[in-house]
Design a protein around this motif. Structure first.
Motif: not given
Length: 419
Positions: A116-118, A120, A361, A364, A366-367, A370, A406, A409, A413
């Motif tokens: 997941s992004e979390e 990452l 994203r 997001s 977390h932009y 990234y 990346l 993920l 998506k």
């Protein structure tokens, strides 16, 4: 408690954390564990374990690798073919294959094992802390005046101290810092908690200071370029202001009186544009090595001299060749037009996927992270043009593993949208 401890080896995330601590673990094992077998092969053991974790999601078809898989297939087939083609130097060919392809496999580890992004974000925080430890050691070397080995100090230069920390050389440390600094800045911009922002501000400043103290011009230019790229992705207008500030700073350096760090930076950059530097570089420096790599490729344009035969550590051990001072030109000499074309295509596609993921994203939380990751990957790729950076296992691992995260993920998506 006992049950929790026994479960630790069964979680792929724990092995990934271990791999993310690569330079620290490697240094500790080589420095303090007097068992060469363990210190030399620990990373291969970790990679094997992680690849075993990838078997289940691969067989289950949990994620579909995008178009980059076709280039990977062609790249590996070419490498295997070149390995068996020169059986008279099979040791060099096998070792050359391992040096290039072993750590490329970490792309698939990142692709299949990121959840997941979390997760990452947690992995990148670990990588940020590792970079801080390595950077802090490098900064303290300069503060304490630790003598840099003569091999890394050019004759006639005023500086005698370059930060090299616990990694191979100042140039490798510079590449690591150029990779890690955008990541740390992204974590700083991402943070909402005040204490966390302070932590990542300190990490960012430390990694940038270590980058400066390496005196690695290639890493400086790579980092400077990706700073512009990151600003452009965030706010295009900011890039103009940054360009004006860079021009003013460059002009101001010429009027700065003698100061320990700034004067060294000015001298290091200024020598690049002198006739003396160009002449020396063409006679026995980087330009000469790049030309020699090109001439070696021209003897066998399509396939080159063969894996492990020129321009790197393996070629030096087996054939006494000098380093090409460029992973690009090393690849040109060893694998010819085909191998170089495939490698550049892989790197370009990986960067394109990373950029696409960051752009998609934008809203997001977390932009900025990234964007920082993409800029770090781009800096490492650019620095390979003037240094043998992917010859260093942990740098190659970080590049391909993070790219795999990346792309994994992004594939997840895309699959969710299709569903």
């Amino acid at each position: 408690m006992k049950h929790a401890i026994t479960k630790l080896p069964m979680a792929s995330a724990n092995w990934l954390y271990l791999l993310l601590c690569f330079p620290i673990v490697d240094y500790v094992l080589r420095k303090f564990v007097p068992i060469s077998f363990i210190s030399s092969l620990w990373d291969e053991g970790v990679l094997i374990v992680l690849l075993l974790f990838c078997v289940t999601p691969f067989l289950r078809g949990a994620r579909i690798v995008p178009g980059i898989k076709h280039v990977f297939s062609a790249f590996f087939v070419l490498g295997l073919g070149m390995t068996v083609a020169d059986m008279s130097n099979v040791d060099a060919s096998v070792e050359g294959f391992r040096a290039i392809y072993e750590y490329v496999l970490t792309f698939f580890i990142g692709f299949y094992l990121i959840a997941s992004e979390e997760q990452l974000a947690k992995f990148m925080k670990m990588l940020g802390l590792v970079s801080f430890i390595v950077a802090f050691i490098g900064v303290m070397q300069v503060v304490l005046g630790v003598q840099t080995p003569e091999a890394w100090v050019n004759a006639g230069e005023s500086t005698r101290t370059r930060a090299f920390s616990i990694v191979t050389s100042p140039n490798v440390l510079g590449s690591f810092m150029a990779f890690a600094s955008p990541l740390a800045i992204g974590l700083f911009l991402n943070s909402k908690d005040k204490k966390e922002r302070i932590v990542w501000a300190i990490v960012s400043l430390t990694t940038i200071a270590a980058l400066l103290f390496t005196m690695s011009r290639g890493a400086w230019f790579a980092f400077g370029f990706v700073v512009f790229v990151g600003c452009y992705l965030w706010k295009k207008r900011l890039t103009l202001y940054l360009a004006l500030a860079a021009i003013v700073l460059a002009a101001g350096l010429s009027f700065v009186p003698h100061m320990p760090v700034l004067s060294t930076v000015k001298d290091r950059i200024g020598t690049l544009f002198t006739a003396e530097y160009l002449e020396k570089s063409e006679s026995d420096g980087r330009i000469a090595r790049w030309k020699n790599s090109y001439y070696e490729m021209m003897k066998e344009p399509l396939f080159g001299k063969g894996l492990g035969h020129y321009g790197g550590a393996v070629g030096s051990r087996h054939f006494g060749t000098i380093y090409s001072d460029s992973y690009l030109f090393k690849t040109i000499a060893e694998t010819g037009i085909l191998g170089t074309g495939l490698l550049l295509t892989l790197m370009f596609m990986g960067l394109r996927y990373a950029l696409r993921f960051a752009q998609e994203r934008r809203k997001s939380p977390h932009y900025f992270l990234y964007v920082g990751i993409f800029c770090g990957l781009l800096a490492a790729a650019l620095h390979n043009m003037v240094e043998n950076i992917f010859e260093v296992p942990f740098m190659s691992t970080y590049f391909w593993l993070t790219t795999g995260f990346l792309v994994g993920l992004l594939a997840e998506k895309t699959l969710q949208k299709q569903r």
